[in-house]
Design a protein around this motif. Sequence first.
Motif, short mmCIF file in Angstrom:
data_model
loop_
_atom_site.label_atom_id
_atom_site.label_comp_id
_atom_site.label_asym_id
_atom_site.label_seq_id
_atom_site.Cartn_x
_atom_site.Cartn_y
_atom_site.Cartn_z
N THR A 87 34.40 44.51 -5.34
CA THR A 87 35.73 44.76 -5.01
C THR A 87 35.92 46.17 -5.75
N THR A 88 36.99 46.90 -5.22
CA THR A 88 37.17 48.30 -5.73
C THR A 88 38.57 48.35 -6.29
N ARG A 89 39.48 47.32 -5.93
CA ARG A 89 40.81 47.17 -6.29
C ARG A 89 41.55 46.00 -7.04
N GLU A 90 40.64 44.93 -7.15
CA GLU A 90 40.95 43.81 -7.71
C GLU A 90 39.92 43.45 -8.61
N GLY A 95 33.44 48.18 -8.57
CA GLY A 95 33.11 49.53 -8.41
C GLY A 95 32.42 50.02 -6.93
N ARG A 96 32.65 51.06 -6.70
CA ARG A 96 31.91 51.55 -5.23
C ARG A 96 30.50 51.37 -5.14
N ILE A 97 30.00 50.79 -4.18
CA ILE A 97 28.44 50.51 -3.96
C ILE A 97 27.53 51.95 -4.28
N THR A 98 28.20 53.00 -3.90
CA THR A 98 27.61 54.21 -4.03
C THR A 98 27.34 54.77 -5.45
N THR A 99 28.37 54.30 -6.20
CA THR A 99 28.19 54.66 -7.69
C THR A 99 27.34 53.64 -8.34
N ALA A 140 27.52 47.03 3.42
CA ALA A 140 28.63 46.83 4.62
C ALA A 140 29.99 47.22 3.49
N THR A 141 31.03 47.65 4.26
CA THR A 141 32.45 47.73 3.56
C THR A 141 33.11 47.27 4.74
N GLY A 142 34.21 46.36 4.32
CA GLY A 142 35.29 45.65 5.06
C GLY A 142 34.62 45.00 6.49
N THR A 143 34.96 45.28 7.65
CA THR A 143 34.64 44.77 8.80
C THR A 143 33.46 45.10 9.15
N ASP A 190 46.04 39.24 5.70
CA ASP A 190 46.98 39.71 6.57
C ASP A 190 46.29 40.99 7.29
N ARG A 191 45.12 41.43 6.95
CA ARG A 191 44.49 42.56 7.37
C ARG A 191 43.24 42.29 8.40
N LEU A 192 42.73 41.06 7.94
CA LEU A 192 41.26 40.58 8.79
C LEU A 192 41.66 39.25 9.43
N GLY A 236 29.83 50.84 7.82
CA GLY A 236 31.18 51.00 7.23
C GLY A 236 32.12 52.37 7.68
N SER A 237 33.03 52.68 7.05
CA SER A 237 34.12 53.75 7.49
C SER A 237 32.93 55.12 7.45
N LEU A 238 33.62 55.95 8.15
CA LEU A 238 32.98 57.51 8.26
C LEU A 238 32.41 57.79 6.85
N GLY A 239 33.49 57.90 5.88
CA GLY A 239 33.05 58.47 4.62
C GLY A 239 31.95 57.52 3.73
N PHE A 240 32.00 56.22 4.09
CA PHE A 240 31.35 55.44 3.34
C PHE A 240 29.80 55.71 3.96
N ASN A 241 29.67 55.85 5.22
CA ASN A 241 28.30 56.04 6.07
C ASN A 241 27.82 57.49 5.58
N VAL A 242 28.64 58.43 5.45
CA VAL A 242 28.22 59.64 4.84
C VAL A 242 27.50 59.75 3.55
N ASP A 243 28.31 59.19 2.79
CA ASP A 243 27.76 59.12 1.36
C ASP A 243 26.46 58.15 1.23
N MET A 244 26.39 57.18 2.14
CA MET A 244 25.20 56.00 1.95
C MET A 244 23.82 56.79 2.59
N HIS A 247 28.34 43.94 0.04
CA HIS A 247 29.49 43.97 0.66
C HIS A 247 30.67 44.46 -0.46
N THR A 248 31.49 45.63 -0.02
CA THR A 248 32.36 45.94 -0.75
C THR A 248 33.53 46.18 0.01
N CYS A 249 34.65 45.34 -0.72
CA CYS A 249 36.10 45.41 -0.07
C CYS A 249 37.05 45.65 -1.21
N ARG A 250 38.40 46.05 -0.78
CA ARG A 250 39.33 46.31 -1.74
C ARG A 250 39.56 45.16 -2.75
N ASP A 251 39.98 43.95 -2.21
CA ASP A 251 39.86 42.68 -2.98
C ASP A 251 38.96 41.53 -2.56
P1 A2P Z 1 37.96 52.28 -2.30
O1 A2P Z 1 39.07 50.90 -2.66
O2 A2P Z 1 37.63 52.89 -3.59
O3 A2P Z 1 38.66 52.97 -1.42
P2 A2P Z 1 38.73 50.17 3.63
O4 A2P Z 1 39.45 48.91 3.19
O5 A2P Z 1 39.80 51.45 3.13
O6 A2P Z 1 38.07 50.16 4.68
O7 A2P Z 1 37.56 50.28 2.38
C1 A2P Z 1 36.81 49.19 2.25
C2 A2P Z 1 35.83 49.24 1.11
O8 A2P Z 1 35.27 50.47 1.15
C3 A2P Z 1 37.01 49.51 -0.18
O9 A2P Z 1 36.36 48.77 -1.44
C4 A2P Z 1 36.49 51.15 -0.26
O10 A2P Z 1 36.65 51.44 -1.77
C5 A2P Z 1 35.19 51.11 -0.18
N1 A2P Z 1 34.83 52.53 0.19
C6 A2P Z 1 35.63 53.51 1.01
N2 A2P Z 1 34.92 54.56 1.27
C7 A2P Z 1 33.80 54.72 0.41
C8 A2P Z 1 32.83 55.45 0.18
N3 A2P Z 1 32.58 56.71 0.72
N4 A2P Z 1 31.78 54.95 -0.71
C9 A2P Z 1 31.77 53.86 -1.22
N5 A2P Z 1 32.56 53.11 -0.89
C10 A2P Z 1 33.72 53.41 -0.06
#
Ligand code: A2P
Length: 276
Positions: free
Chosen positions: A200-203, A209-213, A130-133, A32-34, A240-248, A158-162
């Motif tokens: 995955t991070t939420r399922e 876990g997060r790829i950064t970790t 990559a995260t998400g889209t 429902d989100r993609l 990926g998202s802004l926060g992800f890119n900064v951390d990466m 590829h990191t996604c919530r579920d």
């Molecule tokens: P998390 O579930 O811990 O937020 P979104 O759907 O919000 O765009 O996020 C896509 C995926 O990217 C999620 O699994 C999310 O983990 C992860 N994510 C978001 N921000 C970061 C980050 N700064 N470093 C690593 N992974 C991230």
Amino acid sequence: MTEMRPVTQAAAKKVPTLPDAQTVTRVEHWTDRLFSFRVTRPASLRFRSGEFVMIGLLGDNGKPLLRAYSIASPAWDDELEFYSIKVQDGPLTSKLQHIQPGDQIILRPKPVGTLVHDALLPGKRLWFFATGTGFAPFASLLREPETYENYDEVVITHTCRDVAELEYGRRLIEDIRQDELLAELIGEGFADKIRYYPITTREESPKMGRITTLLKDGTVFADLGIDGISPDTDRAMVCGSLGFNVDMKEAMEGFGLREGANSDPAEYVVEKAFVG
Ligand code: A2P
């Protein structure tokens, strides 16, 4: 000039004509989100795999509502593919998610971007983070012969919530591995270079876990049997998202990689995934 077939009721009031209209050929809803979709490709459009273009629809005010979208298909494909989030109150995606084959979208044929081979110096192993889209530009580059000509190994994380959100990428990689046209274009056995690392991070899933970790604590390297990331051998693209890119960026710099650009190639490149 092509006539734009409106998608919304409001836009249907007046039927505008636009020079940059392309026809939707296929739509797939993943969650429902993609969703992903394919459109006709303007004959004159040339792009490098990994680049993005502005696409969109006519807004209710009759003006084009455009956003930057990575082209998810490779440069050699007859059509253009896009992979998008659906945001229920998003100005564009609240409408774009309802497109059907035969509808038209606006596409400005001016591709740009830094997630391209030209922005990286030669290396042995290429990482796609990559995260998400943010998977979209890599969907293009994973089907690009140059990716396999340039590198011995291609790691895609590829990191996604579920789990459901990983499906577009998982299916694409599965299809790539069996694609006879690609094998002909790139060479038999090219798919053996792909290392797919879904997270995955939420399922609950095999890797969480997060790829950064997972990079920081070495889990990724242990799982893949890789010594680590080194500027001598490794190149990376991050989307990926802004926060992800900064951390990466911090993580990549920590491994000694420098950020590259089209005009100044180096060891890694970053681009923001469209999230609205
Ligand atoms: P998390 O579930 O811990 O937020 P979104 O759907 O919000 O765009 O996020 C896509 C995926 O990217 C999620 O699994 C999310 O983990 C992860 N994510 C978001 N921000 C970061 C980050 N700064 N470093 C690593 N992974 C991230």
